[in-house]
Write an enzyme that holds these catalytic residues in place. Structure first.
Site, mmCIF file in Angstrom:
data_model
loop_
_atom_site.group_PDB
_atom_site.id
_atom_site.type_symbol
_atom_site.label_atom_id
_atom_site.label_comp_id
_atom_site.label_asym_id
_atom_site.label_seq_id
_atom_site.Cartn_x
_atom_site.Cartn_y
_atom_site.Cartn_z
ATOM 1 N N HIS A 45 0.750 -1.260 -0.004
ATOM 2 C CA HIS A 45 0.071 -0.037 -0.048
ATOM 3 C C HIS A 45 0.913 1.267 -0.050
ATOM 4 C CE1 HIS A 45 -3.337 -2.547 0.780
ATOM 5 N NE2 HIS A 45 -3.045 -3.012 1.737
ATOM 6 N N ASP A 175 -7.012 -6.330 7.838
ATOM 7 C CA ASP A 175 -7.655 -7.500 6.952
ATOM 8 C C ASP A 175 -8.206 -8.703 7.722
ATOM 9 O OD1 ASP A 175 -7.657 -6.304 4.221
ATOM 10 O OD2 ASP A 175 -5.445 -6.422 4.357
#
Ligand code: 3PY
Ligand code: MG
Length: 253
Positions: A45, A175
């Site tokens: 990311h 997540d």
């Protein structure tokens, strides 16, 4: 710095606290390296490409601290390049089962046990090793961290932990919370903490290194108490934003 420095840090009783970099700026990398035990360079990311990761790994080695690179899901090619750049460890996100973990771990080990191709172009020089000496030491020194952050990976945890070549697991609370909580983001939630505690305990029992991402120091302390040995905390972006908000709030009273 020796190639085995990351393993040395992990053998201590106190946790290893890592800076987390999303920004592709060598000066930011240097500042984080000054403050933390090691540096995680986020290529998933984070806003950095291969050249930035390369410079980050070099800066870390030259400043005497280990660098760990997180690659994008499934990117075993960059995983191999990262260790050639001088990373001491690689994190693979969204590992979904033991086969993923095995392929990843083998990608960081030389033949005959693994599938890493020989060419430590930068790594051998950064660690001041002859290529043959690097070859002899690298399989033991370099750590592969499979992220545990999907429902399948959590369900397959014992099989993942049984992969002998795997160095450790890296827990992704965001997540993982979504995977276990029907898509709701709740990294600090009780159910997420229970799963983290369980993963850490089973991972320790299997003899693997346990690593995790922490949003702040309270999370980091809680995870350390659960037995996490390597903790990536906040990020350069989060630290800058928090610093700006604090200064503005102090100024405005
Ligand atoms: C997660 O929390 O899911 C992570 O991947 C940490 O960066
Ligand atoms: Mg994640």
């Amino acid at each position: 710095m020796s190639l085995g420095r990351l393993r040395e840090l992990l053998s201590r009783s106190e946790p290893t606290l890592c800076g987390w970099s999303s920004l592709a700026d060598p000066v930011v990398h240097e500042i984080l390296l000054g403050g933390f035990d090691a540096l995680i360079l986020d290529g998933q990311h984070g806003l950095q490409g291969a050249a930035d990761l390369r410079e980050g790994c070099a800066r870390a080695a030259l400043l005497g601290k280990p660098a760990i690179v997180r690659v994008a899901p499934g990117d075993l090619a960059l995983a191999g390049r990262a260790v050639d750049f001088g990373a001491s460890g690689v994190i693979l996100p969204m590992v979904d089962n033991a086969d993923d973990a095995r392929r990843f771990a083998k990608a960081l080990r030389y033949m005959p046990g693994g599938m890493r191709s020989f060419g430590p172009t930068r790594a051998a020089d950064l660690f001041k090793m002859a290529p043959r000496d690097y070859l002899a030491a690298a399989d033991d020194a370099v750590l592969s961290f499979a992220m545990i952050e999907t429902a399948n990976a959590y369900a397959d945890l014992d099989a993942i932990l049984a992969v002998p070549e795997l160095g450790g697991v890296f827990i992704g609370p965001s997540d993982l919370s979504m995977a276990l909580g029907g898509g709701v983001l709740d990294p600090k939630g009780e159910a997420t903490d229970r799963a983290i505690d369980d993963i850490a305990a089973r991972g320790r029992a299997a003899g693997k290194a346990i690593a995790i991402y922490a949003l702040d120091s309270a999370d980091a302390r809680r995870y350390a108490e659960m037995g996490c040995q390597l903790i990536g905390i906040a990020s350069d972006v989060a630290i800058l934003k928090a610093g700006c908000a604090r200064l503005v709030a102090e100024f405005r009273g």
